[in-house]
Design an enzyme around this catalytic site. Structure first.
Site, PDB file in Angstrom:
ATOM      1  N   HIS A  35     -26.744  -4.480  39.041  1.00  0.00           N
ATOM      2  CA  HIS A  35     -25.904  -3.542  38.293  1.00  0.00           C
ATOM      3  C   HIS A  35     -26.761  -2.593  37.458  1.00  0.00           C
ATOM      4  CE1 HIS A  35     -21.855  -5.942  38.280  1.00  0.00           C
ATOM      5  NE2 HIS A  35     -22.371  -5.812  39.487  1.00  0.00           N
ATOM      6  N   LYS A  84     -26.925 -12.896  26.667  1.00  0.00           N
ATOM      7  CA  LYS A  84     -28.330 -13.203  26.387  1.00  0.00           C
ATOM      8  C   LYS A  84     -28.703 -14.684  26.451  1.00  0.00           C
ATOM      9  CE  LYS A  84     -29.918  -9.114  25.788  1.00  0.00           C
ATOM     10  NZ  LYS A  84     -29.926  -8.668  27.180  1.00  0.00           N
ATOM     11  N   TYR A 111     -29.550  -4.430  26.419  1.00  0.00           N
ATOM     12  CA  TYR A 111     -28.774  -5.139  27.442  1.00  0.00           C
ATOM     13  C   TYR A 111     -29.653  -5.513  28.636  1.00  0.00           C
ATOM     14  CZ  TYR A 111     -24.606  -6.570  30.013  1.00  0.00           C
ATOM     15  OH  TYR A 111     -23.670  -7.309  30.690  1.00  0.00           O
ATOM     16  N   PRO A 153     -21.641 -15.040  23.692  1.00  0.00           N
ATOM     17  CA  PRO A 153     -21.906 -14.531  25.040  1.00  0.00           C
ATOM     18  C   PRO A 153     -21.757 -13.016  25.202  1.00  0.00           C
ATOM     19  CG  PRO A 153     -19.795 -15.672  24.959  1.00  0.00           C
ATOM     20  CD  PRO A 153     -20.450 -15.898  23.635  1.00  0.00           C
ATOM     21  N   TYR A 173     -16.324  -4.271  29.299  1.00  0.00           N
ATOM     22  CA  TYR A 173     -16.182  -4.900  27.980  1.00  0.00           C
ATOM     23  C   TYR A 173     -15.091  -4.129  27.246  1.00  0.00           C
ATOM     24  CZ  TYR A 173     -20.670  -7.344  28.611  1.00  0.00           C
ATOM     25  OH  TYR A 173     -21.682  -8.164  29.058  1.00  0.00           O
TER      26      TYR A 173
HETATM   27  C1  PHB Z   1     -19.966 -13.892  32.733  1.00  0.00           C
HETATM   28  O1  PHB Z   1     -19.859 -13.346  33.846  1.00  0.00           O
HETATM   29  O2  PHB Z   1     -19.698 -15.084  32.564  1.00  0.00           O
HETATM   30  C2  PHB Z   1     -20.410 -13.084  31.566  1.00  0.00           C
HETATM   31  C3  PHB Z   1     -20.868 -11.803  31.770  1.00  0.00           C
HETATM   32  C4  PHB Z   1     -21.266 -11.028  30.687  1.00  0.00           C
HETATM   33  C5  PHB Z   1     -21.201 -11.556  29.418  1.00  0.00           C
HETATM   34  C6  PHB Z   1     -20.760 -12.850  29.215  1.00  0.00           C
HETATM   35  C7  PHB Z   1     -20.355 -13.626  30.296  1.00  0.00           C
HETATM   36  O3  PHB Z   1     -21.572 -10.781  28.349  1.00  0.00           O
END
Ligand code: PHB
Ligand code: APR
Length: 392
Positions: free
Chosen positions: A72, A297, A385, A293, A201
Site C-alpha cells: 500500500h 505500530k 506511518y 493500534p 481511518y
Molecule cells: C488491522 O488490519 O488489524 C489494522 C490495520 C491498521 C491499524 C490497526 C489494525 O492501524
C-alpha cells in the site's frame, strides 16, 4: 541444559529473534506458555513497515509475504463525511507498507523454526528467571510434571505485556509510563472483499472506525466502543449497521457484509517500561511497551527491538564486547517513544473522547482538514506511518 540465549515467549518477537540468532549460528531455545495452535489463533495487527519486511527477509521468511502481502502506498482519512487520501509513497520518496496479518508472520516463522530443527518448548509451565543480574542466568520451567533448568548467557524477555520477565524485576529497577484510553476497539474479520483497496481511518461523532483487510477476499473492520461493552450485545447485523453509519455514504453503500469469522473487543493502552535491559535480561516487544493500534505500530516496534537485539547479541558473540548490549535499551527506547507519540496522536485525533464534547469534535475535524490540506503536515503523518529510520 545450556544454551547461549534463552528466549521467553513464542510471539512474533521471540520467533523472529530465534530465527535471526539461528542464522548467525547462535544457539537459542524458546519457551512458550501456550500451545502453538493457541498462538496462531490470536488475531492481531496487519500492517508491516518496510523495515519489518526487510528484517523478515533477513530472517529468510519473506517468500510468502512477498507473494501474498498487499503493498500500500497510501491511506485514506474520512471525516466530516468525506474521504481524503494521504499519498504516503509520494510524500516519503517512494516508501510503502505491506498488509500481511501477524498470524501469517507467526506461521511463517514457526515453519522456518521447525525446518531449522531449532527447539521451541510449547506449553512450558511456571517459567521463572533467575540470576540475570549475574553473568550466569538460569531459567526454570515445568513440562509434563518435570522441572527443567537451563543455564544461559542471556535471557530475552519476549513474553508480551502479561509475561513473567518484566514482572520478575525489582520494583525500583523499572519506571512505568502509562495511559489507558476510555474506549476499546470492537473488531471483526469476515470473508468479504474490502470496501476499498486502501485502509480508511474514520473520525465520526459516533466514534472512530477503521476499514482494513487481510487479503483481497478477507476484510478486517473495527468500530470504537465504550470499555464496558459486551461482545454478546454485538451480533453481526449491529456491527455492520454501526460501521455504515460512521463511514462516508459511498463506502456505506458499497461495503459487502457477511458472517464474521472472528469478533473481539480490545482495550487501548499506551505503556512503556524503562529501561529495557537489566544485566543479562533484555526485554523486547510487548513485554516492554504497548501502543494503541491506531498507528499500526505494535508489531513494527517488536520487529525494531528484535533488529537491535539480534545485532547486539551477534556483535557480542563475534567480538566479545558488551558495547552493543549496553547500547540496546537506549536505541530501542528512542524509537519506541517516537512510535508511542505517533500512536497517541493518531488515537487522539480520530476517536471520540467522553469529556471533550462538540468543541473536541470541531478541533479534531479542523486538525484533519489542516492535515490533508498541508503538504508539511501530511508528510509528517506519512513518514511516521511508513516507519522512521533506524539508528545504526
Ligand atoms: C488491522 O488490519 O488489524 C489494522 C490495520 C491498521 C491499524 C490497526 C489494525 O492501524
Ligand atoms: N512463559 C512463557 N511464555 C509466555 C509467558 C510466560 N510466563 N507469558 C507470556 N508468554 C508468551 C505468550 O503466550 C505469547 O505467545 O509470550 C508470547 C508473547 O507474544 P506477544 O504478546 O504476541 O508479544 P510480542 O511477540 O512482543 O509481539 C508483539 O503482538 O500484541 C501484538 O501489537 C503487538 O503486534 C505486536 C506483537
Amino acid at each position: 541444559m545450556r544454551v547461549q540465549v534463552a528466549i521467553i515467549g513464542a510471539g512474533p518477537s521471540g520467533l523472529l529473534l530465534g530465527q535471526l540468532l539461528h542464522r548467525a549460528g547462535i544457539d537459542a531455545i524458546i519457551l512458550e506458555r501456550k500451545s502453538g495452535e493457541y498462538v496462531l489463533g490470536r488475531i492481531r495487527a496487519g500492517v508491516l513497515e518496510q523495515g519489518a519486511v526487510d528484517l523478515l527477509d533477513e530472517a529468510g521468511v519473506g517468500k510468502r509475504l512477498h507473494a501474498e502481502g498487499l503493498v500500500h502506498g497510501g491511506i485514506e482519512l474520512c471525516f466530516d463525511g468525506e474521504r481524503h487520501r494521504i499519498d504516503m509513497a509520494g510524500l516519503t520518496g517512494g516508501k510503502h507498507v505491506t498488509v500481511y496479518g501477524q498470524t501469517e508472520v507467526t506461521r511463517d516463522l514457526m515453519d522456518a523454526r521447525a525446518a531449522a530443527g531449532a527447539t521451541t518448548v510449547y506449553e512450558a509451565e511456571d517459567v521463572s528467571i533467575h540470576g540475570f543480574d549475574t553473568d550466569s542466568p538460569v531459567v526454570r520451567y515445568r513440562k509434563d510434571g518435570v522441572t527443567h533448568e537451563i543455564a544461559c548467557d542471556f535471557i530475552a524477555g519476549c513474553d508480551g505485556f502479561h509475561g513473567v520477565c518484566r514482572e520478575s524485576l525489582p520494583a525500583n529497577a523499572v519506571k512505568h509510563y502509562e495511559r489507558v484510553y476510555p474506549f476499546g476497539w470492537l473488531g471483526i474479520l469476515a470473508d468479504v472483499p474490502p470496501v476499498s483497496h486502501e485502509l480508511i481511518y474514520v473520525n465520526h461523532p459516533r466514534g472512530f472506525a477503521l476499514c482494513s483487510m487481510r487479503s483481497r477476499t478477507r476484510s478486517r473492520y473495527y468500530v470504537q466502543v465504550p470499555l464496558d461493552e459486551k461482545i454478546e450485545e454485538w451480533p453481526d447485523e449491529r456491527f455492520w449497521d454501526e460501521l455504515k453509519r460512521r463511514v462516508d455514504t459511498q463506502a456505506a453503500s458499497t461495503i459487502v457484509t457477511g458472517p464474521s469469522i472472528e469478533k473481539s473487543i480490545a482495550p487501548l493502552r499506551s505503556y512503556v517500561a524503562e529501561p529495557m535491559r537489566f544485566g543479562r535480561l533484555l526485554l523486547a516487544g510487548d513485554a516492554a511497551h504497548i501502543v494503541p493500534p491506531t498507528g499500526a505500530k505494535g508489531l513494527n516496534l517488536a520487529a525494531s527491538d528484535v533488529r537491535y537485539l539480534s545485532r547486539a547479541l551477534i556483535d557480542h558473540y563475534r567480538s566479545g564486547s558488551m558495547k552493543e548490549v549496553d547500547a540496546y535499551s537506549g536505541k530501542c527506547l528512542r524509537r519506541v517513544w517516537k512510535a508511542v507519540r505517533f500512536s497517541w496522536w493518531m488515537t487522539s485525533m480520530l476517536h471520540r473522547f467522553p469529556d471533550t464534547g462538540e468543541f473536541g469534535q470541531k478541533i479534531q475535524e479542523t486538525e484533519l482538514a489542516y492535515l490533508v490540506g498541508s503538504k508539511a503536515a501530511s508528510t509528517s503523518l506519512a513518514e511516521n506511518y511508513v516507519g522512521l529510520p533506524f539508528e545504526d
